[in-house]
Enzyme design. Structure first.
Site, PDB file in Angstrom:
ATOM      1  N   SER B 328       0.662  -1.326  -0.380  1.00 23.73           N
ATOM      2  CA  SER B 328       0.091  -0.243   0.189  1.00 23.73           C
ATOM      3  C   SER B 328       0.657   1.022   0.184  1.00 23.73           C
ATOM      4  O   SER B 328       0.191   2.168  -0.057  1.00 23.73           O
ATOM      5  CB  SER B 328      -0.959  -0.360   1.019  1.00 23.73           C
ATOM      6  OG  SER B 328      -2.039  -1.432   1.459  1.00 23.73           O
ATOM      7  N   HIS B 371     -14.775  -0.529   3.026  1.00 25.04           N
ATOM      8  CA  HIS B 371     -15.157   0.836   4.021  1.00 25.04           C
ATOM      9  C   HIS B 371     -16.119   2.032   3.124  1.00 25.04           C
ATOM     10  O   HIS B 371     -16.240   3.239   3.689  1.00 25.04           O
ATOM     11  CB  HIS B 371     -13.853   1.315   3.071  1.00 25.04           C
ATOM     12  CG  HIS B 371     -12.453   0.881   3.869  1.00 25.04           C
ATOM     13  ND1 HIS B 371     -11.813  -0.548   2.587  1.00 25.04           N
ATOM     14  CD2 HIS B 371     -12.014   0.959   4.904  1.00 25.04           C
ATOM     15  CE1 HIS B 371     -10.684  -0.011   3.597  1.00 25.04           C
ATOM     16  NE2 HIS B 371     -10.566   0.016   5.035  1.00 25.04           N
ATOM     17  N   CYS B 384      -7.515   1.456   1.432  1.00 20.22           N
ATOM     18  CA  CYS B 384      -8.819   1.148   1.149  1.00 20.22           C
ATOM     19  C   CYS B 384      -8.268   0.399  -0.690  1.00 20.22           C
ATOM     20  O   CYS B 384      -8.109   1.651  -1.104  1.00 20.22           O
ATOM     21  CB  CYS B 384      -9.670   2.124   0.706  1.00 20.22           C
ATOM     22  SG  CYS B 384     -11.600   1.348  -0.051  1.00 20.22           S
TER      23      CYS B 384
END
Lengths: 381, 639
Positions: B328, B371, B384
């Protein structure tokens, strides 16, 4: 002919003989020996006691021997020739079985105070016996085959013994010295032509024997010949000595690097620097001037021998003096050729300069004989 | 027998004639000898003189002193230490066995070392000194010196050898030296005569290897006279060489020590600390580490086997060699690309239902339940995945790759460390060239969350973070100065991104660390003016989702965290990877935060810097860390 044929009255007697000695020869010999002392002092790194001092003592002994031999009438020595030859030959046979082995060869008899090399003795006694033989022989018979065979046998017997030691250098000197005697005595030139042709044949036989069961020379002798023919082929092995020797000689230049300044000898690059290769140190430290000076001294010694012989109407004395001169010549010519790379390394010392007892004493004795011939030469008529 | 006078006269004449012939021959030979002397001694004298000089004069090399290596504050990292040796000369020792037996009664001698020395002695000439024992303490040398009369032929000797006073801390950065090997010469032919010196030390890894040309210096020489046996007779002349250049690195030894200690807690981890303003690499940590001094002395095969057999790979400098999926932490790149391309507005929301469907394939969000509606800031804050699946489809891999490359992904940094990896920043062409396959949309989706083909090193992560924080194309630098001459700072020019877009991404990273729902909130800094901005990453090693605790270490996720601080005026950027450490926010974020705080404080930070709930835990951690205390005695600093 007996000694009675000499005109004895014209021969000096008693201590007056000293005045009739070949004094220039004495001076020349002393000069050459002094060069030797100087060089032995140098190669020992400035140490007189190591080699120079013993050499001086031997020279003194040799000088005394020379005078003693010179005082004895030459006809006595002629009569002794056969005995001297026989003793030398017996000693050679003796060392064949009981000699002290050194450098891979049986050469010495240890007498305690010195090491006697019978082969050195033989070089002179062979000249003596041949001179006596041709003195005795009717001149007309000189070239008859049977009478040529006798001296050949006299030469070959010690030669084979010496070769068996094995000492190639001495063997060459014996053959060459004996051959010179026969030539001087007047043996027909045809024989020499034949021998030279035969010699060429023998050399090819020796080379073709290599590696076979009947190999005529030892391996190390073959290697020396190889090295001689092409020293660069093995610069660190067998060719090392001759390469280093040539470097030392050449680096001397015109006037040399100075007394005790030769790097090749001081740093041990030279082999056998106090014996067989002592000339390289001289050439390195005193250069071309020094080397040619020594060569000239040697040449003068030979010239004085020849002059003395030519003026001597006694056949024995004349031949003996010439033979001794020729042997002496062979010594230094072979040695110098060897260290300059003109001949294989055969182990011949530089006469009167190389460190060594037998050679020095024997040579001085030989010059005693030449002096005796000179003093007792027939005069007048 | 009677001979007539006529006969006698004839005979004498004949002898005379023949004597003249022989004399003539002899004169010829003498002439030839003289001619030969002239040829050798006059004509070729120069040539032979040269040969004689070559015979006697040897050149011996003198090894120059190797350049020293310092940290940014002048603390020494690599020095040339006195190496005390005990040397024996066989010809002086008399009875070698007896002398060694006497020596053994005085000091300890290693049997293996002794055996080697005895073997060498047999091989060498009797006057050649042979090292009996190396790396001795001063006490042993003193003992030998005092007992010298009883130990003929044995002398103490001193030489120089490389020493790394900080041991394992800089093993990966500075590297180590070792004796030059045939393999080195084969691999890298180098005509420098110094390499012919037996046991000459050259750099094998790290700065020592990469800066070998600067550190080595130039050989000096001495001319010595030797005799035929090779014995040295005297020295004729000497030319001292040029010592190697001293290097000052940008690293800080205190911070490095802390980084290494902190990383060691994570089994196998690496971190890069960088100043985003000038590119200085303040620390490059890779754990576990090893003692480089062992390699200098010649490492035992048991020790070496232990290092190579260790599954945590202590010999590798993971900070620059290890290429990991960035997870991420890559999302900032996708965000930047989308903003620059105008494919997303900051307030635009995308609905996350827990997965995206692409054809028949489902791409899951890490949060199973989804989410819900997510805007740009929230997408970074909560990381997300579905949001980025959507961006990837809008922007396309080529534009993402173009942006990411500007931040350093796929870029090779020319730093003097071993095997610096470029990572991988894939695009359509790359896949075609590498695999012969065309790029698929699914590949873009994977890439958008830093999985699939994307690989980055901790160094690249730190550089990305630094470039984000300043908006400049700052280049990392490791060498601060060479022999006191400062090296240039490169890449200070702006990257050319819209300032508003940069601020949006930074705001997202701020939210990660400083807002309640941020993935890095637990690992925040609680001091005004030193607030941090960060981003966590968890990159999967395997494709099937299971709980990390249930699988062996090798199959657990890599934990990553990038961050910089202070948020307002960035001074330090950090990239951390904990191999197979699990979640980025739980395993990597605390490490990155602790390093960041230490770097900002220039030492162990006060506990007040930490959120109040964590202070007790941090205190225990600090007590536990095997930090090097200040060294006793005079400080080893630059003269």
């Amino acid at each position: 002919m007996s000694y009675l044929e000499y005109n004895v009255k014209t021969v000096p007697a008693g201590f007056r003989k000293v005045l009739y000695l070949n004094w220039p020869l004495v001076i020349l010999l002393t000069a050459v020996a002094s060069v030797g002392f100087l060089m032995l002092y140098s190669v020992a790194g400035g140490d007189i006691s190591q080699w120079a001092e013993p050499q001086m003592k031997r020279f003194a002994l040799g000088l005394a021997l020379m005078f003693a031999v010179a005082m004895v009438p030459i006809w006595f020595w002629r009569n002794m020739a056969g005995l001297a030859y026989t003793i030398s030959l017996l000693l050679l046979v003796y060392v064949e079985f009981f000699g002290v082995t050194g450098m891979g060869a049986q050469r010495w008899i240890d007498l305690g105070f010195m090491r006697l090399q019978p082969s050195e003795l033989m070089k002179i006694t062979l000249v003596m016996i041949l001179a006596a033989y041709y003195d005795w022989l009717d001149v007309k018979k000189t070239s008859r085959p049977l009478w040529v065979l006798v001296p050949l046998i006299l030469i070959m017997m010690p030669t084979f013994l010496v070769l068996n030691q094995p000492d190639l250098g001495t063997a060459i000197l014996l053959v060459a010295g004996g051959g010179a005697m026969m030539f001087l005595a007047g043996v027909s030139l045809w024989y020499f032509a034949v021998v030279i042709a035969g010699g060429i044949g023998l050399v090819s036989a020796v080379f073709s024997s290599r590696g076979t069961d009947w190999q005529l020379l030892k391996d190390y002798q073959f290697r020396r010949i190889d090295t001689f023919l092409d020293p660069a082929s093995d610069p660190l092995g067998a060719g090392y000595h001759i390469t280093q020797s040539k470097i030392a000689l050449g680096s001397g230049g015109w006037t040399g690097r100075g007394f005790m300044q030769g790097t090749q000898s001081r740093l041990n690059f030279l082999p056998e620097k106090h014996t067989d290769f002592i000339f390289t140190t001289l050439a390195e430290e005193f250069g071309f001037v020094g080397a040619v000076s020594l060569l000239s001294l040697y040449a003068l010694i030979v010239i004085f021998c020849i002059v003395s012989a030519v003026n001597n109407r006694d056949r024995f004395g004349s031949l003996l003096t010439l033979g001794i001169g020729a042997t002496f010549f062979l010594f230094f010519a072979v040695n110098m050729s060897m260290v300059m790379g003109l001949a294989p390394v055969v182990g011949v010392p530089l006469p009167l300069v190389s460190y060594g007892g037998s050679a020095m004493i024997v040579l001085m004795g030989a010059f005693g004989l030449a002096q005796s011939a000179h003093v007792h030469r027939p005069r007048g008529r | 027998m009677k001979r007539s006078p006529k006969d006698t006269a004839t005979s004498a004449r004949r002898i005379g004639r023949r004597a003249l012939v022989v004399g003539g021959l002899q004169a010829g030979v003498v002439g030839m000898l003289g001619w030969r002397m002239r040829q050798m001694q006059v004509e070729q004298a120069d040539q032979f003189r040269l040969l004689a000089e070559e015979n006697r004069i040897n050149m011996r090399l003198i090894a120059p002193a190797r350049g020293l290596i310092y940290d940014r504050n002048g603390r020494i990292l690599a020095e040339n230490a006195q190496n005390y040796r005990i040397v024996i000369v066989r010809e002086d020792a008399g009875d070698v066995d007896q002398t060694i037996a006497k020596l053994k009664q005085l000091i300890y001698l290693d049997e293996g070392e002794l055996e080697r020395a005895l073997r060498e002695m047999e091989r060498r000439s009797p006057f050649v000194p042979v090292t009996l024992s190396d790396q001795r303490a001063w006490d042993d040398i003193a003992t030998v010196a005092v007992n010298a009369p009883a130990l003929p032929g044995i002398t103490p000797d001193v030489g120089l050898t490389r020493n790394y006073p900080l041991g394992p801390d800089f093993a990966h950065v500075v590297g180590y030296v070792g004796p030059v090997s045939d393999y080195d010469l084969e691999k890298n032919p180098d005509p420098d005569p110094l390499l012919q010196i037996p046991k000459f030390q050259i750099g094998k890894t790290g700065v020592e290897a990469k800066q070998e040309h600067r550190l080595r210096g130039e050989a000096g020489s001495k001319r010595i006279e030797v005799n035929a046996a090779g014995r040295v007779m005297r020295e004729l002349g000497r030319d001292e060489g040029i010592p190697g250049a001293d290097l000052q690195l940008t690293v800080d030894q205190g911070l490095q020590n802390f980084v290494q200690a902190r990383l060691e807690l994570g089994l196998s981890a690496s971190a890069v600390v960088m100043n985003p303003q000038n590119g200085d690499l303040l620390a490059i940590g890779s754990a576990p580490s090893f003692d480089p001094n062992k390699f200098v002395r010649g490492i035992s095969s048991a020790d070496y086997g232990e290092l190579t057999g260790n599954k945590y790979r202590p010999l590798a400098n993971k900070a620059v060699q290890g290429a990991y999926p960035p997870g991420s932490t890559f999302k900032m790149m996708v965000t930047m690309a989308a903003l620059e391309a105008g494919e997303i507005r900051p307030d635009e929301t995308i609905w996350c239902g827990g997965y995206t469907k692409l054809g028949r394939r489902r791409f899951h969000c890490w949060k199973r339940g989804g989410h819900g509606h997510v805007n740009l800031k929230e997408s970074l804050q909560q990381s997300c995945d579905v949001y980025y699946y959507e961006l990837a489809q809008r922007v396309g891999i080529d534009r993402i790759a173009e942006t990411a490359r500007k931040f350093g992904f796929g870029q090779h940094f020319d730093l003097p460390m071993s095997a610096v990896s470029s990572g991988v920043m894939p695009d359509k062409n790359w896949k075609m060239e590498s695999y012969g396959q065309s790029w698929r949309v699914g590949d873009s989706l994977n890439a958008a969350i830093g999985q699939g083909y994307v690989l980055a090193t901790p160094l690249q992560l730190a550089v990305m973070c630094a470039r984000l924080s300043t908006g400049t194309a700052i280049e990392p630098r490791l060498i601060k100065s060479v022999d006191g001459v400062e090296t240039e700072i490169r890449g200070g020019e702006p990257l050319g991104f819209d300032q508003a877009n940069l601020d949006l991404v930074r705001g997202g990273m701020y939210a990660v660390s400083n807002t309640l729902r941020g993935t890095g909130y637990r690992s925040r800094i609680d001091v005004d003016g030193k607030l941090m901005a960060g981003k966590s990453g968890t990159s999967q090693v395997r494709s099937v989702v299971v709980r990390n605790e249930d699988v062996p270490w090798e199959e657990r996720d890599h934990a990553l965290f990038v961050c910089y601080a202070p948020y307002e005026a960035p001074e330090v950027a950090v990239g951390v990877v904990v191999e197979h450490g699990g979640g980025g926010s739980s395993a990597a974020a605390p490490v990155a935060r602790d390093i960041l705080l230490y770097a900002l404080h220039g030492g162990l930070p006060p506990l007040e810097s930490y959120p109040s709930s964590q202070r007790q835990m941090i205190k225990e951690l600090h007590d536990k860390l095997p930090l090097r205390r200040e060294m006793a005695g005079p400080e080893r600093s630059r003269a």
